[in-house]
Design an enzyme around this catalytic site. Structure first.
Site, PDB file in Angstrom:
ATOM      1  N   ASP A 131       0.764  -1.290   0.233  1.00  0.00           N
ATOM      2  CA  ASP A 131       0.325  -0.336   0.063  1.00  0.00           C
ATOM      3  C   ASP A 131       0.624   0.847  -0.156  1.00  0.00           C
ATOM      4  OD1 ASP A 131      -2.082   1.550   0.064  1.00  0.00           O
ATOM      5  OD2 ASP A 131      -2.715   0.332   2.020  1.00  0.00           O
TER       6      ASP A 131
ATOM      7  N   ASP B  39      -8.778   3.321  -2.010  1.00  0.00           N
ATOM      8  CA  ASP B  39      -9.372   4.323  -0.597  1.00  0.00           C
ATOM      9  C   ASP B  39     -10.991   4.506  -0.616  1.00  0.00           C
ATOM     10  OD1 ASP B  39      -7.853   3.316   1.384  1.00  0.00           O
ATOM     11  OD2 ASP B  39      -6.600   4.953   1.447  1.00  0.00           O
TER      12      ASP B  39
END
Length: 937
Positions: free
Chosen positions: A536, A611
């Site tokens: 990430d 996200d």
């Protein structure tokens, strides 16, 4: 996970308090943290140039033609700076155009490592030449490349048709490197006039520029919010325009939360390509997101083409069209009045630095363009079969007991899953490659418990490293000099999840090799063979950096981050994937998920859309976002099921599972601050609905695996827009609420709240489609209204196809390895069907290195269904057999006979449903890897 942006001065002691405030506040993107084109000096400068007469002229007397390329100098008549044009005709119907300064002050960045090799060339031949230009042959189909001299322009033609033009609007602009005259000082502090003048001497044969070029704001220094970019190399941006006659539809250039068909950017910002950590992004706008693939496809009923702009700097893409904004009435009026205006789309690429290096993929079919691009940057990595199953994730599962309880919960509720994920809280103080000694004291015991159930785990390893002298990883990177450097030469540091962090320089091959070695079982303590990796924050995310990322004047060796920013995430995922391969001695296929990506990232694993939020629009936008990625090579794409931020209603959660079950990467994920949402927490009715969606995914795994095998071999997307298979059907060109999986499954998820029906478009005049749930037959080339309930997932199988499934769904995909297959044979109106079956061990490279796989062709014709070997040179055996054959659109036979190569014949039991024309053949019992034929009489 998204960044939370604060002042660097407040982060240390107030980190916990600050997180608490951020997590409890409103969730929405703060646009003020990210630049518009007007706030990006080079974009504003370039966009101020309007179409018109180009100042660039081709110097035909400098033309050189060799077996591999044509070179030609260009001159800017305004400032007398010369450029070098290189033209290549590439194998596979592609043309490469490179433009660089003839004599740059210092080398300009050229993107390494993205192309899988130096693309093979074919000879260009000179057809004609005069003082106005030259005409070159591109070989097949009377294709010609025309170079016009004044102004400089390139046209690619086929017969009398112009396929594509470069610089036809005069927007080629190449900011040459120069010395800053107003601040050039020597060590004694006085201006070094001789050196300055020498550096600006014109190249041989050039006149001196008549006037000094104007110095504009932002050329040598630029400030955004509290951050100043020092720009030691000054202005270096590049721009080039492309015109596409006859084209109204362009696609690609992910990543943007926008429609599949790209919109005209007149009157707004261009599409931006600059890898950024965007906190809960908005949908339907051209803002940059986590990844950047500078590839655009154009499509019309006549031809599909592609443009690959190989540049890793911040890039903006302007699109204009002479049909954009016309109403349907206006278009009809044009048609009635016989408007002679040919549709045309104009595209302009603007990048901050580097060179112009563009690949023009001439198709002419969608499949050709996919193959052409794959020949340049490679194909989708072939994932382990289990990676195509269901993944359960949240930020964070608290400890080993929590992991065990969630794992058991899936068994208790009879829901299959393959991977459980651990986010950043599993580490010892956000130190990656470690475990929290209190929450995860025995990681191998935890992993062994999963392995006993044939399940797996993913742990997060982010590319920001806690600056801590007691942390082995940090100490080794610092001692080896492997961190990115600041403009002043020290280690670049910024804030991320651990607090003060260093950023390894993944552009350095030595750093990548070291990073890969850290995944070895004796280095990554507690790791086992059933543990895989999630990268990430690899844009990279720097919470206190400009636009939440790295300063552009940070240094990777000799190059600024400005030059290669969009490559950083690509290199992180590459190094991690190589580490997972190396730890197994090159035997096991890796699985690595990354958030940031670039062209070529498909070679190293999967990506997801970042996200997102628990909102219906975010569910809808997941479809065009993954379709766009598939068009440019990245097939392994998915979105966080349920939405990362906020809490979904039960209806939204169920609909998201139903959609995600038919997207390539299928993972549920949720924010730390959201209520728990394991599938059984919403009452038995919703648990049953989610269970059914997940079970549909598992039953289809043989088909998914086969599609990924083809993606790996040919570059064809797994999840594809309808126009890819129906390229002349204009009704499909802007559809992005439904999609195809391969050629043979059409999916129209329900993405509207409270929907009681959806209208699906079934393409193909003269074709038929079968509802996979009811077996109802529908004609192609129609809009079909489908009443839906909360349990509905509209999916159709194309008449003329054969799809293998596994009906016995177990706790994980590995538990289904030896289970039998059911073949679903959907007959075309001509009573024909064809399909495939691919089988290997599901996890090693033996399919490639030792040809250990089974690849079968199923064909139904003349009332006989046969299985034939597509790979006679391969060696593999399977315990799986054919359990059942379901034939849709069938007639009732008097008998069904199974014939095997040894001459044996046996009668098969069958059932026939006359109302639905469905014939079911029971227990052929033949091994899935053998030749056989079933004859219906």
């Amino acid at each position: 996970m998204a960044a939370f942006v604060v002042s660097p001065l407040k982060m240390g002691p107030l980190l916990v308090l600050w997180l608490a405030v951020c997590l409890s506040g409103s969730w929405a993107v703060d646009r003020g943290n990210f630049k518009t084109c007007d706030q990006s000096a080079f974009c504003k400068r370039q966009r101020a140039l309007k179409p018109g007469q180009s100042p660039y002229r081709a110097l035909l007397e400098t033309l050189e033609l060799t077996n591999t390329k044509l070179t030609l100098q260009l001159i800017n008549d305004n400032n007398k700076v010369r450029l070098l044009l290189e033209l290549y005709r590439l194998q596979g119907n592609m043309t490469r155009v490179k433009i660089n300064e003839l004599k740059p002050l210092k080398p300009r960045f050229e993107v390494p490592d993205v192309l899988i090799n130096d693309p093979p060339t074919e000879p260009l031949s000179l057809l004609s030449r005069d003082e106005n230009g030259v005409v070159l042959s591109l070989g097949a189909d009377s294709q010609r490349l025309i170079v016009s001299a004044k102004p400089f322009r390139l046209d690619i033609m086929e017969g009398r048709e112009v396929l594509l033009s470069l610089n036809s609007r005069g927007l080629l602009a190449f900011e040459h490197l120069r010395i800053r005259k107003d601040t050039k000082v020597n060590p004694e502090g006085t201006e070094n006039k001789e050196e300055t003048e020498a550096a600006n001497e014109p190249a041989e044969g050039e006149e001196k520029a008549k006037e000094d070029e104007k110095v504009e704001d932002g050329m040598w220094e630029e400030t955004f919010k509290s951050h100043t970019d020092s720009k030691p190399n000054g202005p270096s941006s590049i721009s080039l325009d492309f015109s596409l006659p006859g084209v109204e539809n362009v696609y690609g250039i992910p990543e943007h939360a926008d429609s599949l068909k790209l919109k005209a950017t007149d009157g707004g910002d261009p599409y931006r390509l600059f890898n950024l950590d965007v906190f809960q992004y908005e949908v339907f706008n051209p803002m940059a997101l986590y990844g950047a693939i500078p590839v655009m496809l154009s499509h019309s009923a006549q031809r599909t083409m592609g443009i690959f702009w190989l540049n890793a700097a911040e890039t903006w893409v302007d699109i204009s069209s002479n049909t954009a904004g016309k109403t349907v009435f206006g278009q009809m009026l044009d048609y009635v009045q016989g408007s002679s205006e040919t549709p045309q789309t104009d595209v302009r690429w603007i990048s901050e630095s580097g060179i112009i290096d563009v690949f023009i993929m001439l198709g002419p079919t969608p499949t050709d363009v996919f193959s052409q691009y794959a020949s340049l940057t490679g194909t989708q990595a072939f994932p382990p079969l289990s990676a195509l199953a269901y993944h359960q994730c949240r930020w964070n599962y608290n400890d080993q007991e929590d992991v065990a309880a969630v794992d058991q919960g899936f068994d208790d509720h009879d829901i299959p899953y393959d991977f459980i994920w651990l986010d950043i809280e599993h580490t010892d103080g956000k130190r990656y490659f470690t475990w929290d000694p209190h929450k995860f004291p025995q990681p191998k015991d935890m992993l062994q418990g999963l392995l006993d159930k044939r399940r797996k785990m993913v742990t997060i390893v982010d590319p920001h490293i806690k600056v801590d002298s007691s942390y082995k990883i940090h100490n080794e990177i610092r001692s080896k000099g492997f961190y990115v450097k600041s403009k002043d030469g020290g280690d670049y540091e910024g804030w991320c999840w651990p607090g003060n962090s260093g950023y390894p320089d993944f552009t350095n091959p030595e750093m990548r090799a070291w990073w890969a070695s850290m995944f070895a079982y004796d280095q990554y303590e507690g790791s086992m063979e059933n543990m895989y990796t999630w990268n990430d924050m690899n844009e990279p995310s720097v919470f206190n950096g400009p636009e939440v990322t790295m300063h552009k004047d940070a240094l990777h060796g000799n190059w600024e981050n400005r030059d290669l920013h969009n490559l950083y995430g690509f290199y992180v995922q590459r190094a991690t994937a190589e580490g997972l391969i190396e730890r197994s001695g090159g035997v096991e296929r890796p699985f690595v998920l990354a958030r940031a990506f670039f062209a070529g990232s498909q070679r190293y694993g999967a990506v997801w859309t970042g996200d997102n939020a628990a909102e219906w629009d975010h569910l809808k936008i997941s479809i065009p976002m993954c379709l766009s990625l598939g068009l440019v090579g990245v097939s392994f794409c998915g979105a966080d099921v349920g939405g990362f931020f906020k809490s979904p209603s039960t209806e939204l959660l169920v609909r998201w599972y139903q959609t995600g079950a038919y997207q390539p990467f299928f993972r549920a994920h949720a924010h730390l601050d959201t209520p728990r949402r394991e599938p059984w927490l919403f009452g038995p009715e919703n648990t049953a609905l989610i269970r059914e969606a997940v079970r549909q995914r598992y039953a289809l795994l043989p088909y998914w695996y086969q599609l990924f095998y083809h993606a790996h071999h040919s570059g064809q997307p797994v999840m594809r827009p309808l126009w890819v298979e129906y390229p002349q059907d204009t009704a499909t060109f802007s559809m992005d609420d439904q999609f195809l999986l391969g050629r043979d499954l059409l999916v129209h998820p329900v993405t509207e709240e409270g929907a009681r029906g959806v209208t699906a478009y079934l393409p193909g005049k003269g074709e038929v489609w079968f509802d996979v749930h009811t077996f109802q037959k529908h004609n192609g080339a129609q809009n079909l209204y489908i009443p839906v309930t909360i349990s509905s997932i509209p999916v159709f199988q194309r008449g003329g196809s054969i799809i293998p499934r596994k009906a016995r769904v177990r706790r994980s995909s590995s538990c289904m390895e030896h289970d039998p297959y059911t073949l679903f044979v959907a007959l075309s109106p001509k009573r024909f069907a064809q399909g495939e079956l691919y089988i290997d061990d599901g996890h090693t490279f033996n399919f490639d290195k030792q040809k250990q796989f089974i690849h079968r062709r199923f064909s139904f014709a003349n009332n006989a269904l046969s299985s034939r070997n597509l790979a006679p040179g391969s060696q593999f055996t399977t315990f799986s057999w054919i359990e059942k054959i379901v034939i849709l659109g069938a007639s009732k036979p008097s008998k069904a006979t199974l014939k095997t190569p040894d001459g044996k014949e046996s009668l098969l039991e069958f059932e026939f449903d006359a109302s639905m024309s469905v014939l079911t053949l029971r227990k052929p019992g033949v091994n899935a890897g053998l030749d056989w034929t079933v004859v219906l009489q």
